[in-house]
Motif scaffolding. Structure first.
Motif, short mmCIF file in Angstrom:
data_model
loop_
_atom_site.label_atom_id
_atom_site.label_comp_id
_atom_site.label_asym_id
_atom_site.label_seq_id
_atom_site.Cartn_x
_atom_site.Cartn_y
_atom_site.Cartn_z
N TYR A 165 53.26 56.10 46.86
CA TYR A 165 52.18 55.81 45.92
C TYR A 165 51.87 57.07 45.12
N ALA A 166 51.49 56.90 43.87
CA ALA A 166 51.12 58.04 43.03
C ALA A 166 49.60 58.17 43.01
N TYR A 167 49.13 59.39 43.24
CA TYR A 167 47.69 59.67 43.27
C TYR A 167 47.36 60.74 42.24
N VAL A 201 44.03 58.46 60.11
CA VAL A 201 44.44 57.77 58.88
C VAL A 201 44.63 58.81 57.78
N PHE A 202 45.83 58.87 57.23
CA PHE A 202 46.12 59.84 56.18
C PHE A 202 45.60 59.33 54.83
N PRO A 203 45.20 60.23 53.97
CA PRO A 203 44.65 59.81 52.68
C PRO A 203 45.71 59.34 51.68
N ASP A 239 44.44 73.24 38.93
CA ASP A 239 45.24 72.33 38.10
C ASP A 239 44.85 70.91 38.47
N GLU A 240 45.38 69.95 37.74
CA GLU A 240 45.23 68.55 38.07
C GLU A 240 46.51 67.83 37.69
N GLY A 241 46.79 66.73 38.39
CA GLY A 241 48.02 66.01 38.10
C GLY A 241 48.26 64.91 39.10
N VAL A 242 49.52 64.60 39.34
CA VAL A 242 49.92 63.48 40.19
C VAL A 242 50.53 64.01 41.49
N LEU A 243 50.19 63.37 42.60
CA LEU A 243 50.73 63.72 43.90
C LEU A 243 51.47 62.51 44.47
N LEU A 244 52.67 62.75 44.99
CA LEU A 244 53.49 61.71 45.61
C LEU A 244 53.84 62.11 47.03
N TYR A 245 53.82 61.12 47.93
CA TYR A 245 54.13 61.38 49.34
C TYR A 245 55.34 60.54 49.73
#
Length: 470
Positions: A59-61, A52-54, A73-79
């Protein structure tokens, strides 16, 4: 081009100060890298034992990004899960803070993973093409859209990206295919298909195909102008009004204007729009045989160099004074540029009384062989007729329905057009074998435009002009 099975990564946004920077990762390791970068490991489904992928697609994480144990750094990740992504592969987009340092730190952390390498120029779009996400005209339109120099150019590039160019080529290709099938049927079963050849239907269809190919050439030629822009050079004797015209067209005082002949010593260029086409206008030193000094002589040589690259030359003549060296300037122009259709004589300073000798000169050979137009930078509307004439000479048509195109497209369209012309000649001679052969060649040239017929060398040339990250 490096191995296309590798995972690739690059910064997709422009360098420098900015609120957000985007790092793109594409390939089989994209999800793995994302999970390690965010310290969100894959889990195992308790029921079936599957991985199961995280991250869920689209979806924006929000997450912190790590290089080992250090937060960088910190920010938003999209797949984006392949094949429903830009490249057709698994794609991760990391949206972090902008600037010069932080995005590079994140990219460096990504490139530390074995099997991930720095993307080459245009490699994301090249993968999109190779994976069937877009044809070659759409892939090239991506770069055209990024580098568009006017609103009309951007609209044309977006039209190509949306498939307008490819659809026109596909329509022509399909008609060529249908014609070729019928011609080859005449060869294999002459008794059943002789009506198609003998009745003249085949010849009529070929002429219709030739017309369609010519239409495609016309629109593509306009697309090239939107993409590349046009080059207009102001030339003529000293103090003929070149700098005043440049300033008037630019809407700003870009060139120094005085009554002293030879004021302009170097070339000066401004970018404007005419009829939605990006146009580069270059003001040059006055051309004459006897420059006043070495500096002016260098300026005149630069002017002649500019003339060689011009799409249109405006030969400026002051109609209020004796144009004693207008013919001298024209002779210099003709040595490097002798296309009467692309030389326009501009009679400047029409707000002043005309000089009788200059009027006689303009009405006699060789100046009367060129189109002429009157202008004034001092009167309202004094340039309206000139702008209209420039559109006419440059062949500018309304940008509605135009798609972006490149020189290579024009070359292939021309070859396809010539092949159809030859097919008509072969058909008139009754040689159906060579007719079918020419139609095949016409199809192949169209296929080279869209990428259905291509080579690694062509792809390398096309995508080498792209920016890294696109």
């Amino acid at each position: 081009m490096a191995d296309s099975t590798d995972s690739i990564a690059a910064i997709a946004t422009a360098p420098g100060r900015g609120g957000i920077a985007i790092i793109r990762i594409s390939g089989p390791l994209a999800l793995y890298v994302a999970s390690k970068l965010t310290k969100k490991e894959n889990t195992t489904d308790a029921q079936d034992g599957s991985e199961v992928f995280p991250f869920k697609p689209r979806y924006a994480y929000f997450s912190k990004f790590y290089d080992g144990d250090e937060v960088i750094d910190e920010g938003v990740l999209l797949y984006f899960k392949g094949p429903h992504s830009y490249t057709g592969e698994d794609v991760i987009e990391i949206q972090g803070h902008g600037g010069n340092i932080v995005p590079q730190r994140v990219l460096s952390a990504v490139l530390k993973f074995k099997g991930v390498r720095q993307a080459e120029p245009g490699e994301f779009t090249r993968r999109a093409f190779l994976n069937g996400r877009m044809d070659l005209t759409a892939a090239e339109a991506v770069e055209d859209l990024i580098s568009a120099g006017s609103e009309s150019a951007a609209k044309a590039a977006l039209a190509s990206l949306s498939g307008a160019f490819a659809n026109r080529l596909d329509e022509l290709t399909q008609k060529l295919t249908n014609f070729r099938v019928r011609i080859e049927a005449c060869l294999d079963f002459p008794e059943e298909h002789e009506d198609f050849f003998d009745s003249g239907k085949a010849n009529d269809e070929l002429k219709e195909l030739l017309s369609l190919a010519q239409q495609a050439q016309t629109i593509a030629n306009q697309g090239v102008k939107l993409n590349e822009g046009a080059r207009i050079v102001l030339a003529g004797q000293p103090n003929a009004g070149k700098s005043s015209l440049l300033n008037a067209l630019a809407g700003a005082d870009r060139a120094i204007v005085t009554n002293i002949p030879g004021t302009t010593r170097d070339v000066l260029t401004v970018n404007i729009e005419i009829g939605g086409i990006p146009v580069t206008i270059t003001d040059t030193a006055g051309i004459r045989d006897t420059p006043s000094d070495e500096i002016e002589a260098i300026g005149i040589q630069k002017a002649l160099d500019e003339l060689k690259q011009a799409d249109l030359i405006l030969l400026m003549i002051d109609s209020s004074k004796e144009a004693y060296d207008a013919l001298e300037a024209l002779n210099h122009i003709k040595k490097v540029f002798d296309n009467p259709k692309n030389i326009l004589v501009v009679k400047s300073k029409q707000d002043l009384p005309p000089n009788e000798q200059t009027q006689q000169l303009l009405n006699s050979e060789p100046l009367n062989q060129y189109p002429q137009i009157s202008t004034s930078t001092k009167q309202d509307g004094g340039l309206d007729v000139l702008r209209t004439k420039l559109q006419e000479i440059l062949g500018i048509i309304p940008s509605e329905g135009v798609f972006s195109a490149r020189r290579r497209h024009l070359s292939e369209l021309q070859e396809s057009y010539l092949a159809i012309q030859r097919a008509i000649q072969m058909l008139e001679l009754g040689d159906l074998v060579l007719t079918a052969r020419e139609i095949t060649l016409a199809q192949n040239h169209l296929g080279t435009i869209t990428g259905k017929v291509t080579s690694d060398d062509i792809l390398g040339i096309i995508f080498s002009t792209f920016c890294i990250g696109k």
